[in-house]
Design a protein around this motif. Structure first.
Motif, PDB file in Angstrom:
ATOM      1  N   GLY A  37       0.809  -1.208   0.000  1.00  0.00           N
ATOM      2  CA  GLY A  37       0.000   0.000   0.000  1.00  0.00           C
ATOM      3  C   GLY A  37       0.844   1.260   0.000  1.00  0.00           C
ATOM      4  O   GLY A  37       0.323   2.371   0.059  1.00  0.00           O
ATOM      5  N   ASP A  38       2.168   1.108  -0.062  1.00  0.00           N
ATOM      6  CA  ASP A  38       3.036   2.276  -0.087  1.00  0.00           C
ATOM      7  C   ASP A  38       3.095   2.851  -1.494  1.00  0.00           C
ATOM      8  O   ASP A  38       3.124   2.112  -2.479  1.00  0.00           O
ATOM      9  N   ALA A  39       3.128   4.155  -1.551  1.00  0.00           N
ATOM     10  CA  ALA A  39       3.217   4.806  -2.843  1.00  0.00           C
ATOM     11  C   ALA A  39       4.525   4.433  -3.532  1.00  0.00           C
ATOM     12  O   ALA A  39       5.529   4.183  -2.881  1.00  0.00           O
ATOM     13  N   VAL A  40       4.489   4.399  -4.850  1.00  0.00           N
ATOM     14  CA  VAL A  40       5.715   4.181  -5.618  1.00  0.00           C
ATOM     15  C   VAL A  40       6.028   5.478  -6.366  1.00  0.00           C
ATOM     16  O   VAL A  40       5.527   5.726  -7.455  1.00  0.00           O
ATOM     17  N   PRO A  41       6.821   6.323  -5.784  1.00  0.00           N
ATOM     18  CA  PRO A  41       7.108   7.596  -6.437  1.00  0.00           C
ATOM     19  C   PRO A  41       7.967   7.373  -7.667  1.00  0.00           C
ATOM     20  O   PRO A  41       8.780   6.446  -7.703  1.00  0.00           O
ATOM     21  N   GLY A  42       7.763   8.199  -8.640  1.00  0.00           N
ATOM     22  CA  GLY A  42       8.608   8.141  -9.814  1.00  0.00           C
ATOM     23  C   GLY A  42       8.318   6.982 -10.748  1.00  0.00           C
ATOM     24  O   GLY A  42       9.037   6.773 -11.729  1.00  0.00           O
ATOM     25  N   ALA A  43       7.279   6.220 -10.451  1.00  0.00           N
ATOM     26  CA  ALA A  43       6.944   5.113 -11.355  1.00  0.00           C
ATOM     27  C   ALA A  43       6.604   5.684 -12.734  1.00  0.00           C
ATOM     28  O   ALA A  43       6.003   6.751 -12.850  1.00  0.00           O
ATOM     29  N   SER A  44       7.032   4.957 -13.729  1.00  0.00           N
ATOM     30  CA  SER A  44       6.766   5.433 -15.085  1.00  0.00           C
ATOM     31  C   SER A  44       5.447   4.823 -15.591  1.00  0.00           C
ATOM     32  O   SER A  44       5.202   3.626 -15.437  1.00  0.00           O
ATOM     33  N   ASN A  86       5.736  12.099  -5.887  1.00  0.00           N
ATOM     34  CA  ASN A  86       6.243  11.505  -4.646  1.00  0.00           C
ATOM     35  C   ASN A  86       5.236  10.617  -3.941  1.00  0.00           C
ATOM     36  O   ASN A  86       5.603   9.713  -3.205  1.00  0.00           O
ATOM     37  N   SER A  87       3.950  10.934  -4.142  1.00  0.00           N
ATOM     38  CA  SER A  87       2.967  10.099  -3.472  1.00  0.00           C
ATOM     39  C   SER A  87       2.371   9.070  -4.429  1.00  0.00           C
ATOM     40  O   SER A  87       1.292   8.548  -4.216  1.00  0.00           O
ATOM     41  N   GLY A  88       3.105   8.812  -5.501  1.00  0.00           N
ATOM     42  CA  GLY A  88       2.689   7.763  -6.434  1.00  0.00           C
ATOM     43  C   GLY A  88       1.560   8.184  -7.360  1.00  0.00           C
ATOM     44  O   GLY A  88       0.979   7.364  -8.076  1.00  0.00           O
ATOM     45  N   LYS A  89       1.246   9.474  -7.344  1.00  0.00           N
ATOM     46  CA  LYS A  89       0.112   9.927  -8.148  1.00  0.00           C
ATOM     47  C   LYS A  89       0.572  10.328  -9.547  1.00  0.00           C
ATOM     48  O   LYS A  89       1.662  10.864  -9.715  1.00  0.00           O
ATOM     49  N   PHE A  90      -0.291  10.075 -10.486  1.00  0.00           N
ATOM     50  CA  PHE A  90       0.017  10.485 -11.858  1.00  0.00           C
ATOM     51  C   PHE A  90      -1.293  10.816 -12.554  1.00  0.00           C
ATOM     52  O   PHE A  90      -2.380  10.472 -12.085  1.00  0.00           O
ATOM     53  N   SER A  91      -1.201  11.518 -13.666  1.00  0.00           N
ATOM     54  CA  SER A  91      -2.365  11.642 -14.545  1.00  0.00           C
ATOM     55  C   SER A  91      -1.887  11.575 -15.983  1.00  0.00           C
ATOM     56  O   SER A  91      -0.779  12.017 -16.310  1.00  0.00           O
ATOM     57  N   ILE A  92      -2.732  11.000 -16.824  1.00  0.00           N
ATOM     58  CA  ILE A  92      -2.307  10.723 -18.193  1.00  0.00           C
ATOM     59  C   ILE A  92      -3.538  10.785 -19.084  1.00  0.00           C
ATOM     60  O   ILE A  92      -4.656  10.508 -18.646  1.00  0.00           O
ATOM     61  N   LEU A  93      -3.304  11.177 -20.293  1.00  0.00           N
ATOM     62  CA  LEU A  93      -4.416  11.206 -21.266  1.00  0.00           C
ATOM     63  C   LEU A  93      -4.584   9.798 -21.844  1.00  0.00           C
ATOM     64  O   LEU A  93      -3.642   9.229 -22.384  1.00  0.00           O
TER      65      LEU A  93
END
Lengths: 481, 1074
Positions: free
Chosen positions: B34-41, B55-62
């Motif tokens: 359940g830990d965030a994975v920062p920098g994940a591609s 840093n908190s594993g958040k991203f947004s993408i089209l």
């Protein structure tokens, strides 16, 4: 849109707070608990409150055999007296220097000079050559001056201070003489006599330097101490400041009057023994013994395995001073009328002066009894062979009896006793039977401490090199040579 | 699982609406914990470019419904996820099976995170699990052996609570005083010590060793930092979110000095005969003609113990069953050990946590109840922790961390000279005392109120008018009674934490404001019964408080920070940029009041300041300190192959002189992950070279400048105030010291991360210390506070990680580390100064003491010892050692510290062990000095080369055979009476015998756990996990150069003065999750 608002706002906040980064923290770094300038009266009180330690030196008292150790006998078996003197400089001596440097009241400056000379004399008498001319100046590696130079300098300083008193400036915070400058002047001349006499081994001749200085003091218009009321002594208020003799037994009983001393007192049938030895260390008045005397001297210079059982088996062994001389509000004497009389008697015996040796001698002994509140001894005391000065004045042939009376009169001021013995060789003392040092002899001086070697290495090494036999407790200091 | 299922249902519902159009999908990448994975591609399948999670594993993408997202990262297995109908997506990836290097660390007080793979310094991470091998209650102790280059100076567990904190050394020591400690940063809040954190709340801990790593903290970080992250609620966690941890540990005395068991108390081998005389108590008539040993001397040079009849100490007191009886004189080899109770530590905690889409909350509670080994000592502590965050909008998040710890500590933990436990047992004691009887008779009291003592005087001193002279203790009380009559109590309430608001301005840009506060309130009081005065004769000489005493103090330390950060985080093609600008405005206010009675209590046993016999001492302290800081920290990396770090910080500080009130800290680093360029080397899983340099200046402390201030004494002499001239002059341009370090290192992992190594070489110097140069007191002053000096340091850190066996049945992991402090040398102490004065000494300057000396390693143990010619001791004519007052014994710092941890998992069993050790470093034992003086230690009762007891007279063939040379270097030898010999060691300062080595190897922690198969046990089916473990603390001291003390628990910098015994603990732990 949000970005347009928030980012400038954030950066604005950042840089506004940056503006607070000017060096101005207001009075944040002003310590509310302190003051930046000294109060001279408080400095003087501080020094005077600490003076009693010079008159209650147990180590020197063990060396001159006033005292014995009752349980842990390392000092009286002459373990290495590797002791630092630096604390006395940065403590009392600099407080006095501070008064002198600030110089807001002329008479306080003179008082500070006299006290400074007194303290220096006790330091040089313990170690020999010590920092003097370059000391207290902020110079962190002051050279050591020769004792041969310090003694004249101290006499000079006392003379100059005596002459420099005026009538217009107040001495405040003076818990010894309450600002009485006449008494301070008398003390200064009396100290000059003490210093002059201490050089008797070096300058025995009646025309010598010591005799000259003795006479100069004797003839100084300022006068000298002739009355116990003018004694240089610290009278304690009790409570938070308690007499050193009281605290000697405040929870411990490490010291007793030695059997050397009790034997000496017995040899002259001396009534002062009633004051000198106490039956118990317990100061509780409800305990019947508290103001009783004892003349059962503690064996001197024995191993713990001997003396510890001995005190257990002889619970009435003599404590240093009788209980009522050892109260919280008691006093510690530093220089008394008796010493001055006896010094003058000795000067007469040595032919330094033409004063009446015998009457000074008697006056000195009487003053000594009186300073303990004891009645003068019977006439027979003075005529007994162990006391009477049987040789004519000017022959220096009465020194042994004079020295013994000085020695008795100086009890329990160990440094005085040690000084008298080193100077005159009297009373004849036998070194500790169980001495653990290699020479087995009574120490003639303290050795320089770790602090000198650590932070004033070159100077102390040079001083040690000048000592005959090096920096040991057996090397004799200048006036002892 | 249910959670995810419902999410999918939701997604399906919306899928119709969303299908076919490109839209913004936001999501989170977490690992299985359940830990965030920062920098994940995250990229669309078939498309080369993508986005990186923050840093908190958040991203947004089209993306549009049906697209496949490819998620990868350094530490996670690559996975593919199909976009559903919703606008949000939660991706749970699997961690790669690596050996610890996957960790994301918190690098600073300002909430910045970073993958350990992209760090340019030797940064070591200890996870909560590794830390809590056996659930110690003290963080420092729990760190021992686990970090390369970190020396933990533990303390005996008999010293509960604050008294047992111990201290840490990171990369040796610095400064010309007693050294310093790293700061502890807990969730961004800097704490002065680490007593008040619940160890079960710790998620992980990062050790920042050098200035390159700690520059972000500015001057506070000059000695390194221990950065601790506490647990937070995790999304997607299994179960309801309750965790319970129950533990108990039993501590027993383990290491005590070797005592002699042949001779009884006293100072003479002759028994003494008692003869009744008129006036003596009637009771004593029956003792007439019997023998006793000397009671008054608290040494053991007494009669040989051969079972002969004698009068024990207690027979002389009336009113108990042994009154007037005799017994036989026999050894009591375990009397010291028998004194101690078994310590019991109960350590229980529970936590509740829940994280939903936009709210997460964790509550932790911990209760520690410890009963100490020394009777009457006790510690009770409760720690409450709350952490939560609310995503108010997608861009605005509010969060809180709040910790409250309250502790009550009862008891005296004195481990100084002549203390009432080891200070007697190891220094002044009778080897024939039966501790059971001492305990039984602890309430024995004479009719006049004197508490009985084993150390009363001999019957020859009996005085019917003054019974105290006989019945009261000569130096000592009954040990048990002492702890009834002396009652120190300390109550501590600390809260700390922060409230923050962060706003995501854009995908790359975030701004955050934080308010922090740390408040520590301490109230303490100490009571000494007035009975002590009546019950001792010479005891008050060493213990002024034994006249009856009361002391109380309160202090309140308040620290606040206001922080503002702007963070920019963006990836341009393969360049990742992360930059933060921030400010930190700090203030610390400390206030205290202390008062104590003087010279006893007017009304006996009435404990109040106003009841002081003489004018009480009253003190109040105030201190105010502020700084304002502006900092920048940033990094640029290319494709995770090469990267550059830079940190700059400027601090404006109220303690610095106004002429230059600011200092700058700087750090920079580079890393090069060469393994990325060597994909063909299959055996090489990871390889990174790194280099960094950092420089941090220090502060000088509030009110150091302008200094030279006069204070007024609290008592007056007949109305006259007293004042002393300050002894330290202060340089008007004084500033803080500057520490600079460089390091290079290589981190490698092999064989699919089954084996890993790390090596770091570092060197640096610390210079221009704001130090009070000891100047010779004859100058009028003892110190000049200025900047001076140079200390150079260099060392190496090794780490080795391996998984010798790693399959579904057996998982065996080993972590080992070794730190070498190759140099910690004092190069300069200031103009003309070759050595400092004594910094720390067991017996003033008489025993060996610690100082700093040019050309020697920091903390030289120095001073009195034996004079030697060509290494041979010089003897005087009595066969006693000749003194040399300038013996160099060597540095107090160990050169090597090492540790190894191993964990073996087999089926449901887990065995963990932690061993550590150190090599080098010296200490002086005051206990040994006095223990030898008073005939307690084993060496005072050996036999000589004639086969006779050394305590027999030399004339009878006894004595110690001493060899040496005379003053001319010619060999000589003597037989010396034993007591003269051992007293002579002290009297002639032959201290060599009491100097020991700190070298040791110790098995420190062992835990054997069993994971209950909860799913198979009916009544545990509601639990997500349950485990039971058996634990051991300090089970074996494998090797030590001294067997008399535990070298890992030496109390003082330069040695020990009355060390509490080494202890060994056994315990169990029960853990549930549901």
């Amino acid at each position: 849109m949000q970005r347009l608002v928030v980012l400038p706002l954030a950066l604005g906040l950042l840089f506004t707070s940056c503006k607070r980064y000017s060096s101005d923290f207001g009075d944040t770094n002003v310590n509310p608990g302190v003051t930046g300038s000294p109060i001279l009266s408080a400095l003087l009180t501080n020094v005077e409150a600490g003076l009693a330690g010079y008159g209650a030196n147990t180590r020197a008292g063990l060396y001159c055999q006033y005292f014995s150790e009752t349980q842990y006998t390392d000092v009286s078996l002459y373990s290495l007296p590797q002791i630092n003197f630096e604390g006395e400089y940065s403590g009392s001596l600099y407080d006095l220097q501070n008064i002198i440097n600030t110089n807001t009241s002329n008479n306080m400056t003179q008082v500070a000079r006299i006290l400074k000379a007194y303290i220096y004399s006790t330091i040089t008498d313990r170690w020999g050559d010590i920092p003097y001319s370059q000391a207290l100046t902020g110079n962190s590696t002051p050279a050591f001056d020769k004792q041969a130079d310090i003694y004249p300098a101290l006499i000079q300083e006392l003379t100059a201070a005596t002459a420099a008193f005026n009538t217009s400036s107040a001495v405040t915070g003076d818990i010894l003489y309450k600002g009485n400058t006449t008494k301070w002047k008398k003390l200064a001349t009396s100290l000059r006599m003490r210093l002059a006499l201490q050089m008797s081994k070096k300058f025995p001749a009646s025309s010598g330097y010591a005799a000259q200085q003795f006479n100069a003091a004797l003839n100084d218009a300022a006068g000298y101490i002739t009355d116990n009321a003018d004694n240089f002594e610290v009278v304690f208020p009790g409570g938070n400041f308690r007499s050193n003799w009281y605290t000697l037994y405040d929870g411990r009983k490490d010291f007793g009057e030695s059997n050397t001393m009790t034997a000496l007192m017995a040899s002259v049938g001396d009534g002062r023994q009633n004051a000198f030895g106490g039956l118990t260390e317990d100061q509780t008045v409800s305990n019947n013994d508290w103001n009783q005397s004892s003349s059962l001297g503690v064996p001197y210079g024995r191993l713990r395995s001997f003396v510890d059982p001995w005190t257990q088996n002889n619970p009435g062994w003599a404590r240093v001073l009788r209980g009522d001389y050892r109260t919280q509000t008691g006093k510690v004497m530093l220089l008394t009328a008796s010493e001055v009389f006896l010094a003058r008697a000795e000067a007469a015996d040595r032919g330094w002066t033409s004063e009446n040796m015998t009457s000074l001698y008697q006056a000195g002994i009487n003053a000594s009894f009186a300073q303990w509140g004891l009645a003068a001894p019977a006439a027979s005391y003075f005529t007994q062979s162990s006391v009477v000065l049987s040789n004519p004045a000017g022959t220096a042939a009465n020194i042994q009896k004079l020295a013994i009376q000085q020695f008795i009169a100086s009890y329990p001021d160990g440094q005085r006793g040690w000084n008298i013995w080193r100077r005159t060789g009297f009373p004849v003392l036998t070194p500790a039977i169980d001495a653990t040092n290699s020479s087995k002899q009574i120490p003639r001086r303290y050795t320089y401490g770790q602090t000198s070697y650590g932070s004033n290495t070159a100077a102390v090494t040079a001083a040690a090199g000048l000592l005959p036999g090096g920096d040991t407790q057996d090397s004799k200091i200048w006036w002892d040579q | 699982m249910r959670k995810i299922a419902s999410l999918f249902t939701m997604l399906m519902l919306f899928s119709v609406l969303a299908f076919g159009q490109n839209r913004t999908i936001s999501g989170t990448v977490t690992d299985e914990k359940g830990d965030a994975v920062p920098g994940a591609s995250v990229r669309l399948k078939g498309v080369r470019t993508g986005v990186a999670a923050d840093n908190s594993g958040k991203f947004s993408i089209l993306a549009k419904t049906g697209d496949v997202l490819v998620v990868s990262g350094t530490n996670i297995e690559q996975i593919e996820v199909t976009v559903g109908a919703g606008n949000t997506i939660a991706i749970q990836a699997k961690s790669k099976a690596t050996t610890g290097e996957e960790v994301i660390i918190t690098t600073s007080a300002y909430g910045m995170k970073k993958s350990l793979r992209n760090v340019s310094t030797n940064t070591q991470v200890v996870t909560g699990e590794q830390l809590n091998t056996i659930r110690q209650t003290n963080l420092n102790n729990a760190l021992a052996g686990k970090v390369s280059g970190l020396q933990v100076r533990s303390q005996s567990s008999a010293k509960l609570g604050n008294a047992g904190t111990g201290s840490l050394r990171l990369r040796g020591e610095t400064g010309f005083g007693g050294g310093g400690e790293p700061i502890y940063v807990v969730d961004g809040t800097i704490l002065p010590n680490i007593n008040d954190v619940n160890m079960d709340d710790v998620e992980d801990l990062t050790v920042l060793q050098g200035p390159a790593a700690a520059a972000i903290f500015g001057p506070q970080g000059a000695r390194g930092a221990i950065v601790i992250t506490l647990k937070k609620a995790k999304k997607f966690a299994k179960g309801v979110g309750i965790e319970v941890n129950l533990g108990a540990q039993l501590d027993k005395v383990y290491i005590l000095p070797n005592y002699q068991n042949s001779y009884a108390g006293g100072n003479t081998q002759d028994m003494l005969k008692y003869t009744w005389k008129a006036g003596d108590p009637e009771l004593w008539k029956q003792l007439d003609g019997k023998y006793y040993h000397d009671y008054s001397d608290d040494a053991s040079w007494g009669p040989r113990m051969v079972g002969q009849e004698y009068i024990p100490w207690y027979s002389w007191y009336d009113g108990h069953r042994y009154a007037g009886t005799t017994t036989s004189l026999v050894a009591q080899p375990n009397n010291a050990r028998d004194y101690y109770d078994n310590g019991v530590v109960l350590n229980n905690s529970v936590s509740f946590s829940k994280a939903t889409d936009n709210v997460s909350l964790r509550l932790g509670f911990n209760n520690v109840d410890a009963k100490g080994l020394v009777p009457t000592t006790r510690l009770k502590k409760n720690v409450f922790n709350l952490s939560g965050s609310i995503e108010l909008t997608k861009k605005l998040t509010a969060a809180i961390n709040f910790n409250y710890a309250t502790q009550i500590l009862n008891g005296e933990f004195d481990d100084q000279y002549s203390n009432q436990t080891t200070g007697s047992f190891n220094q002044w004691f009778h080897r024939n005392l039966d501790m059971g009887i001492i305990k039984e008779l602890k309430d024995l009291r004479t009719p006049s109120g004197i508490w009985s003592s084993w150390n009363h005087n001999n019957p020859t001193t009996y005085d019917p008018n003054n019974e105290k002279t006989f019945y009261a203790g000569n130096y000592w009380y009954n040990f048990y009674k002492w702890f009834d009559l002396v009652k120190p109590l300390t109550q501590t309430d600390r809260y700390f934490g922060d409230i923050s608001l962060s706003y995501q301005i854009s995908k790359a840009l975030r701004v955050k404001g934080t308010y922090r506060k740390s408040s520590n309130m301490v109230w303490s009081e100490t009571k000494y019964s007035s009975d002590l005065l009546e019950s001792g004769t010479q005891t008050t000489g060493n213990c002024g408080e034994c006249r009856g005493y009361y002391r109380t103090s309160t202090s309140n330390a308040n620290r606040t920070n206001m922080e503002m950060t702007v963070n920019y985080n963006k990836t341009f093609n393969k360049f990742a940029v992360n930059a933060t600008v921030g400010t930190d405005i700090f203030r610390q206010l400390i206030k205290s009041n202390t008062a104590n009675t003087v010279n006893g209590l007017s009304v006996p046993n009435f404990f109040a300041i106003a009841n002081s016999k003489d004018q009480p001492n009253v003190e109040n302290g105030r201190s105010d300190y502020r700084y304002s800081a502006l900092f920048f920290t940033g990094s640029v990396s290319y494709n995770d192959i090469v990267g550059l770090d830079l940190t700059l910080r400027q601090d404006w500080m109220s303690d610095l002189p106004p002429s230059k009130p600011f200092v700058a800290s700087k750090a920079g680093g580079l890393f090069f992950t060469f393994s990325k360029l060597l994909p063909d080397l299959k055996w090489l899983s990871f390889g990174k070279l790194r280099a960094s340099i950092g420089q941090i200046p220090g502060g000088i402390g509030a009110y150091t400048y302008p200094g030279f201030a006069y204070t007024v004494g609290s008592v007056q002499w007949n109305g006259n105030i007293l004042m002393g001239t300050p002894n330290t002059l202060v340089d008007p341009n004084i500033r803080g010291f500057v520490t600079t370090q460089k390091e290079i290192g290589i981190d490698m992992q092999f064989l699919k991360n089954r084996v890993g190594t790390s090596f770091t070489y570092w060197n640096g110097d610390d210079k221009d210390f704001a130090t009070t140069l000891a100047i010779n007191g004859a100058s009028g002053f003892t110190g000049y506070a200025t900047n001076a000096g140079l200390i150079t340091k260099r060392g190496m850190n090794f780490k080795l990680m391996g998984r010798p066996v790693w399959n579904s049945a057996v998982k065996w992991e080993i972590n080992a580390n070794w730190g070498i402090l190759a140099e910690n040398k004092v190069r300069d102490l200031g103009p003309g100064i070759n050595q400092t004065t004594g910094i720390d000494g067991g017996w003033g300057l008489t025993g060996p003491y610690m100082l700093h000396k040019v050309g020697y390693d920091w903390g030289l143990l120095f001073g009195n010892g034996i004079k030697r010619i060509n290494g041979q001791p010089v003897l005087d004519a009595n066969g006693l050692y000749v003194n040399d007052q300038s013996v160099n014994y060597g540095s107090v710092l160990p050169k090597h510290t090492f540790g190894a941890q191993t964990t073996v998992e087999y089926k449901n069993f887990i065995l963990s062990a932690n061993a550590d050790g150190q090599i080098g470093g010296k200490f002086f034992s005051l206990s040994d000095m006095w223990g030898s003086y008073s005939g307690l230690t084993a060496r005072t009762a050996t036999t000589n080369d004639k086969g006779n007891p050394i305590r027999d007279l030399v004339a009878d063939g006894g004595g110690v055979h001493v060899f040496g040379v005379d003053a001319n270097g010619r060999p000589v030898d003597y037989y010396v009476e034993a007591q003269d010999y051992f007293h002579g060691l002290y009297n002639n300062r032959a201290m060599d015998f009491f100097v020991y080595d700190l070298t040791f190897i110790k098995l420190r922690e062992v835990s054997l756990g069993y994971n209950l198969p909860v799913s198979k046990i009916g009544f545990l089916s509601w639990a997500t996990k349950a485990s039971l473990s058996l634990t051991a603390r300090n089970p074996v001291l494998i090797y030590a150069k001294t067997n008399d003390f535990d070298p890992s628990e030496i109390s003082d910098l330069s040695g020990e003065r009355g060390n509490m015994p080494g202890t060994r603990g056994w315990g169990f732990n029960l853990k549930f999750g549901f």
